[in-house]
Structure formats: structure tokens, C-alpha cells
Design a protein around this motif. Sequence first.
Motif, short mmCIF file in Angstrom:
data_model
loop_
_atom_site.label_atom_id
_atom_site.label_comp_id
_atom_site.label_asym_id
_atom_site.label_seq_id
_atom_site.Cartn_x
_atom_site.Cartn_y
_atom_site.Cartn_z
N ASP A 242 9.03 12.53 77.29
CA ASP A 242 9.60 11.25 76.88
C ASP A 242 8.86 10.62 75.70
OD1 ASP A 242 7.28 10.69 78.27
OD2 ASP A 242 8.08 8.85 79.19
N ARG A 244 7.98 10.68 71.69
CA ARG A 244 8.56 11.19 70.45
C ARG A 244 7.43 11.59 69.50
NH1 ARG A 244 13.37 12.87 71.97
NH2 ARG A 244 14.51 11.22 73.08
N ARG A 374 11.82 5.25 65.91
CA ARG A 374 11.68 5.44 67.36
C ARG A 374 12.78 4.73 68.13
NH1 ARG A 374 12.13 6.45 71.66
NH2 ARG A 374 10.64 6.79 73.39
N ARG A 375 13.14 3.55 67.67
CA ARG A 375 14.16 2.76 68.36
C ARG A 375 15.50 3.50 68.41
NH1 ARG A 375 13.70 -1.27 65.23
NH2 ARG A 375 11.86 -2.07 66.32
N ASP A 378 16.44 5.98 71.21
CA ASP A 378 16.99 5.40 72.44
C ASP A 378 18.36 4.78 72.22
OD1 ASP A 378 14.68 6.09 73.84
OD2 ASP A 378 13.68 4.21 73.30
N GLU A 379 18.54 4.10 71.09
CA GLU A 379 19.74 3.30 70.89
C GLU A 379 20.87 4.04 70.20
OE1 GLU A 379 18.46 -0.14 68.76
OE2 GLU A 379 17.15 -0.87 70.38
#
Length: 433
Positions: A242, A244, A374-375, A378-379
Motif C-alpha cells: 500500500d 507508493r 500520490r493523491r 487513490d482518487e
Amino acid sequence: MSASSRRAGRPRVLFLSGLQIHPTLSGGNLRSFALANALHRHGLEVFVYSLVGRKPDYLSRRPSGVQTWPEGIEEYVDRGPLGFVAQYGSYALSLPPLWITAWLRAAAASPGEALLPRLLREKLAEADVVVADFPFVHPAFQAPSARGSLRLLSTHNLEHQLYDERRWRTRWVRRAVRALECRAAAACDVLVACCDGDRRFFEAGAGVRRSVLVPNGIDPRRFRGLEASRAEVRRALGIPDDVRVFLFTASKWGPNREAFDDLLAFARGNAALLADARIHILVVGNVAAVPVRLAGLTATGRVDAVEPYFAAADAALNPIGSGGGTNVKMAEFIAARLPIVSTRFGARGFRLEDGETAFLFERDGLGAALLAARRLFDEDPGRLRRMAENAYARNEGAIDMDACVHGLVEAIGEHRRRDGCARAFGDDPSRAA
């Protein structure tokens, strides 16, 4: 060897390098390796002569000899004691290999070229094309054995820009190397530049006869089928699924060391940020003299191959802030379809736009750029995939060395046609025209 027999069959290329090329350990090695292989795949007969070997081989007393690259090119590595003493003495003094230029100039001018190694004399005499890889080896053009060959100068960057004009210790080196580069460019028939800025410099200041742009391309096939090793490499590194991973590949070249020092300082000062965001910076290559493990950062030190670490990575990172030419690592990142986080300087020479095909930042913006990339994992991971694919589509012609060398191969073919026509008309080029 007669001119007619010399030019029978496939064009023969002598690729003269100051340092052993294979196995590749640096961006410079990668460019040389990719260029020679691409010429080979385009039907030219390439032989590589490297004037200096690797330090471990000298220490183990490995003799000079020929090694064969994976695609069949032969590279002769000269491991004579002169090269060892002079080259590694230069490294210790932080000096460029000016000794190679001085030695080749004297050897080429010696009676009967007696100071040139016999094999090098033979290969110069056989060659239709002599490639001086880096300006430091250009005096080989002056050897009588090379008379009649097409002389190509392959530049990797503007070497003099690696030395600071503001420091008195390096000012004289910068000026000496700049003068040498201009002499080398003036001596060649075709200048091979890796970026347009370098080409403009030589065209303006060195009386270049002809120039060809060959970007820092690679063989994209190196990055096919790596996914199978992802889990194994990450387990060996101790990085959870999990987290990155942002990959920075780097040799011990000066600008890489500066960037690595910046990354170490960033990791030490932002351990909480990296942990909270589940970000890990992975530095691969001999930019780290020994392995390093910090919270949020791992440096492997020297590795036998970088490709497995691309499989372990989720994104690419290029924090370079100085240097010349373009970064080979960027071509590798694009070819591997990794989302890219880079300084604007590191992205020079490539068609990359902030927010569209990469995340670009200035010196103090690394943290924000990492978090922005990085965001999206997930998004909106689909957007990251599209950014990577668009970066490849817009730069494909500048990263695949087989495509990059088309102009150079055409220049070689034109020279052979003109030369053959001139000989058919009694060696009078005006009659051939």
C-alpha cells in the motif's frame, strides 16, 4: 587496405569510447550503448574500442580483451596500465580526461602511428565511419589510418558546463574543456548532438560542417514484461503493497549527487509527511556509495541492472537541478509508462506539461508535487495512466533510439553515395557534382 575494399559491403563503424561501455553503469554509458546498438540494427557493422576499463577489473588484473554485447556488437576494452593510472588519477583530482586527448594527439602524430595500439590502428584503417564518443577522443580523426573515413563526433552534453566558472579551482578547467569541445566539433564531418541547445552552441562557435540531432534515446523493449518481478523486488526491499514508490535512478555523476543530497535532506526533514502519505523514495544506482535506509527513503547503491526496480516502482522522480544535455533516465521513465514527478530543469528536452503529462516542480516544490501525484493513486488512477500514456505518445520519436538515429543513418548513407560517385569520376568531387 584499398579505398574500394574498405568500403565494400556494410558500412564499418569504429565507435571509439574513452571508457568501457558495457555493462552500463551511467547515463553516459546508456546513451553510448543505445546509439551503437541502434546503428547496428540499422545494418551498420559496429566495433567498439574503449580506451579504459573498470577499476575492479584492473584490481583483479583482468587483461585487455573483447567482450560481446547481447545483440552481437564486439567491444574491445583496453586495460593497459597507462589508462588505469591516468584515468583514476584524474578522478581523484576531479579533473576531466584531458590526458586522453593529449595521448591520442601524440599517438596519432607519432611516426608510423607507432604509439597507437595495433588493434586501434587496424580498426581505424578498416573503418568507413569513425565515431568519437565524447570530444576528448577526437584526435583519432587526425590519425593517417583514419584518412578517408567519415568523422562523427557524438556529444552527450556541453562538457564545459559541468565546471563552475565562479570558482577559481574549476574556472581554468571549464575554459580548457570549452576550447577542446570547439576544436573537436570543428574537426568532425558530422556533429551528433543530443539536444537542440547543444547543437546551436556548436554551430555558432565551432564552424560545424553538418549537425544531426540524436536525442538520448533508449531501447524501449528493455521495459517489457517486468511486472512479474514486482512483488519479489518489493518484498526484498521491505516495502508494503500500500506504499507508493517513487523511483530515482542515478549514477555518481555530479548533478545526480547534488540531487541525491537534496533527497536525503528532504527525507530527514519530512519523515512524518512521507509516512502519513505512504510514500517511499527509491534511489537506485551508484550515486549512493553504500546502501542507505531512512524512513521514507531507500538507496540501493550500485546494482547489476536497474530494470527490476522499475517493476517495483509506481512513479518516477527526477530531482535534478543542474547539468547539461538531457537526462537518459527521463527517456527510461517515459518508456516504462511511469507517472513522472520532475523538476522543470530535469524535464528539459522532452514534451512534458505540468498537470497534463507530468508533475513539474521548482526546487522547493518537491513535497507538494509528490503529494499531488500520490493523491491521484487513490482518487483517480485512470488519470495517472492517461498522463503516462500521453507522455509516451508525445515523446516516442525522441526516446526510441531506433527512430532517433534515422537522420544520422541518412547522413552516413549520403556520404557513402557521394564518396562512391566521386571515386567513379576519378576522385574528383566537382566532376561528380
